[in-house]
Design a protein around this motif. Structure first.
Motif, PDB file in Angstrom:
ATOM      1  N   ASN A  22     -31.607  71.957  -1.672  1.00 40.04           N
ATOM      2  CA  ASN A  22     -30.478  71.153  -1.970  1.00 40.04           C
ATOM      3  C   ASN A  22     -30.205  69.705  -0.891  1.00 40.04           C
ATOM      4  N   THR A  23     -30.028  69.299  -2.414  1.00 38.32           N
ATOM      5  CA  THR A  23     -29.934  68.241  -2.714  1.00 38.32           C
ATOM      6  C   THR A  23     -29.365  67.492  -1.678  1.00 38.32           C
ATOM      7  N   SER A  24     -28.444  68.105  -0.462  1.00 35.73           N
ATOM      8  CA  SER A  24     -27.714  67.428   0.502  1.00 35.73           C
ATOM      9  C   SER A  24     -28.390  66.942   1.466  1.00 35.73           C
ATOM     10  N   TYR A  25     -29.519  68.117   1.523  1.00 41.62           N
ATOM     11  CA  TYR A  25     -30.679  67.805   2.653  1.00 41.62           C
ATOM     12  C   TYR A  25     -31.795  67.319   1.956  1.00 41.62           C
ATOM     13  N   GLU A  26     -31.896  67.146   0.921  1.00 43.19           N
ATOM     14  CA  GLU A  26     -32.771  66.019   0.104  1.00 43.19           C
ATOM     15  C   GLU A  26     -32.489  64.554   0.393  1.00 43.19           C
ATOM     16  N   ALA A  27     -31.020  64.484   0.512  1.00 46.76           N
ATOM     17  CA  ALA A  27     -30.474  62.880   0.790  1.00 46.76           C
ATOM     18  C   ALA A  27     -30.445  62.948   2.419  1.00 46.76           C
ATOM     19  N   ALA A  28     -30.006  63.719   3.297  1.00 47.86           N
ATOM     20  CA  ALA A  28     -30.492  63.807   4.514  1.00 47.86           C
ATOM     21  C   ALA A  28     -31.820  63.504   4.846  1.00 47.86           C
ATOM     22  N   GLU A  29     -32.857  63.804   4.289  1.00 41.11           N
ATOM     23  CA  GLU A  29     -34.030  63.265   4.583  1.00 41.11           C
ATOM     24  C   GLU A  29     -34.332  61.652   4.369  1.00 41.11           C
ATOM     25  N   LYS A  30     -33.603  61.626   3.307  1.00 41.95           N
ATOM     26  CA  LYS A  30     -33.712  60.541   2.248  1.00 41.95           C
ATOM     27  C   LYS A  30     -33.249  58.972   3.343  1.00 41.95           C
ATOM     28  N   LEU A  31     -32.390  59.789   4.458  1.00 44.31           N
ATOM     29  CA  LEU A  31     -31.418  58.065   4.647  1.00 44.31           C
ATOM     30  C   LEU A  31     -32.408  57.931   6.039  1.00 44.31           C
ATOM     31  N   ASP A  32     -33.076  58.829   6.627  1.00 45.31           N
ATOM     32  CA  ASP A  32     -33.964  58.995   8.145  1.00 45.31           C
ATOM     33  C   ASP A  32     -34.322  56.805   7.922  1.00 45.31           C
ATOM     34  N   GLY A  33     -34.159  56.008   8.628  1.00 44.01           N
ATOM     35  CA  GLY A  33     -34.359  54.771   9.079  1.00 44.01           C
ATOM     36  C   GLY A  33     -33.135  54.351   9.174  1.00 44.01           C
ATOM     37  N   VAL A  34     -32.869  53.118   9.310  1.00 47.09           N
ATOM     38  CA  VAL A  34     -31.796  51.871   8.955  1.00 47.09           C
ATOM     39  C   VAL A  34     -31.642  51.636   7.703  1.00 47.09           C
ATOM     40  N   TRP A  35     -29.889  51.513   8.167  1.00 46.17           N
ATOM     41  CA  TRP A  35     -29.419  51.123   7.089  1.00 46.17           C
ATOM     42  C   TRP A  35     -28.424  49.343   7.182  1.00 46.17           C
ATOM     43  N   THR A  36     -28.275  49.296   6.495  1.00 41.55           N
ATOM     44  CA  THR A  36     -27.571  47.652   6.866  1.00 41.55           C
ATOM     45  C   THR A  36     -26.521  47.411   5.831  1.00 41.55           C
ATOM     46  N   ALA A  37     -25.566  46.809   6.173  1.00 43.01           N
ATOM     47  CA  ALA A  37     -24.540  46.281   4.893  1.00 43.01           C
ATOM     48  C   ALA A  37     -24.264  45.097   5.553  1.00 43.01           C
ATOM     49  N   ASP A 106     -13.907  59.448  25.687  1.00 44.58           N
ATOM     50  CA  ASP A 106     -12.766  60.899  26.277  1.00 44.58           C
ATOM     51  C   ASP A 106     -12.624  61.930  24.316  1.00 44.58           C
ATOM     52  N   SER A 107     -12.039  61.190  23.701  1.00 44.83           N
ATOM     53  CA  SER A 107     -12.683  61.801  22.699  1.00 44.83           C
ATOM     54  C   SER A 107     -13.785  61.526  21.573  1.00 44.83           C
ATOM     55  N   SER A 108     -14.786  62.271  20.785  1.00 42.11           N
ATOM     56  CA  SER A 108     -15.364  61.779  19.911  1.00 42.11           C
ATOM     57  C   SER A 108     -14.922  60.673  18.564  1.00 42.11           C
ATOM     58  N   ARG A 109     -15.784  60.025  18.389  1.00 48.51           N
ATOM     59  CA  ARG A 109     -15.747  58.735  17.200  1.00 48.51           C
ATOM     60  C   ARG A 109     -16.140  60.002  15.734  1.00 48.51           C
ATOM     61  N   GLN A 110     -15.591  59.784  15.067  1.00 50.14           N
ATOM     62  CA  GLN A 110     -15.764  59.913  13.867  1.00 50.14           C
ATOM     63  C   GLN A 110     -15.674  59.058  13.140  1.00 50.14           C
ATOM     64  N   LEU A 111     -17.005  58.408  12.120  1.00 49.01           N
ATOM     65  CA  LEU A 111     -17.354  57.188  11.044  1.00 49.01           C
ATOM     66  C   LEU A 111     -17.897  59.044   9.674  1.00 49.01           C
ATOM     67  N   THR A 112     -17.955  57.817   8.713  1.00 47.13           N
ATOM     68  CA  THR A 112     -17.801  58.578   7.458  1.00 47.13           C
ATOM     69  C   THR A 112     -18.045  57.458   6.352  1.00 47.13           C
ATOM     70  N   LEU A 113     -19.152  57.472   6.071  1.00 46.99           N
ATOM     71  CA  LEU A 113     -19.742  56.819   4.876  1.00 46.99           C
ATOM     72  C   LEU A 113     -20.064  58.223   3.891  1.00 46.99           C
ATOM     73  N   SER A 114     -19.390  57.162   2.094  1.00 47.23           N
ATOM     74  CA  SER A 114     -20.421  57.895   0.894  1.00 47.23           C
ATOM     75  C   SER A 114     -21.654  57.763   0.483  1.00 47.23           C
ATOM     76  N   TYR A 115     -22.010  58.800  -0.058  1.00 50.48           N
ATOM     77  CA  TYR A 115     -23.538  58.525  -0.579  1.00 50.48           C
ATOM     78  C   TYR A 115     -23.843  59.056  -2.272  1.00 50.48           C
ATOM     79  N   THR A 116     -24.246  58.744  -2.750  1.00 52.04           N
ATOM     80  CA  THR A 116     -24.938  59.621  -3.691  1.00 52.04           C
ATOM     81  C   THR A 116     -26.437  59.216  -4.499  1.00 52.04           C
ATOM     82  N   PHE A 117     -26.648  60.978  -4.752  1.00 46.14           N
ATOM     83  CA  PHE A 117     -28.210  60.654  -4.744  1.00 46.14           C
ATOM     84  C   PHE A 117     -28.506  61.145  -6.350  1.00 46.14           C
TER      85      PHE A 117
END
Length: 135
Positions: A22-37, A106-117
């Protein structure tokens, strides 16, 4: 002859399923760590920092920091994320003030990023901004 062809087709399908990941699982595993822009704005140097901790099955926990000129402006905590179909969806339950006070949202805050793998390389984007893995 027909039965042999069907049997061979079934074996090929099973072997493809067994070998694929599952490439989503592989991408999630590679995401582990700190990402900065980082970027310059009229307010000063800005940075968005995401810290991901992978826990398996394409998801994990996360933190978000919005930084201006080295000072944290917003810090979301108690977040969870899921990686699926080219998107990293984060859901935060708390905000931490600069004095350390934890505020339950009070309500959850959602943020979304895009990725390519592709070819084992993960690229994380927020619109036109690309994130670099710093840790």
């Amino acid at each position: 002859m027909k039965k042999i062809c069907l049997l061979l087709a079934a074996i090929m399908c099973l072997s493809l399923c067994a070998c694929s990941k599952n490439t989503s699982y592989e991408a999630a595993e590679k995401l582990d760590g700190v990402w900065t822009a980082t970027w310059d704005s009229f307010l000063g140097e800005m940075a968005h920092i995401y810290e991901f901790e992978y826990s398996g099955q394409g998801s994990g926990t996360c933190e978000f920091y919005n930084v201006m000129d080295g000072e944290v402006i917003v810090h979301y905590s108690s977040g969870v994320y899921e990686v699926k179909d080219g998107q990293i969806t984060m859901d935060f339950q708390a905000q931490i003030e600069n004095d350390g006070t934890i505020i339950r949202l009070d309500s959850s805050r959602q943020l979304t990023l895009s990725y390519t793998f592709e070819d084992g390389k993960l690229t994380v984007m927020d619109g036109e901004r690309q994130f670099l893995q710093t840790e």
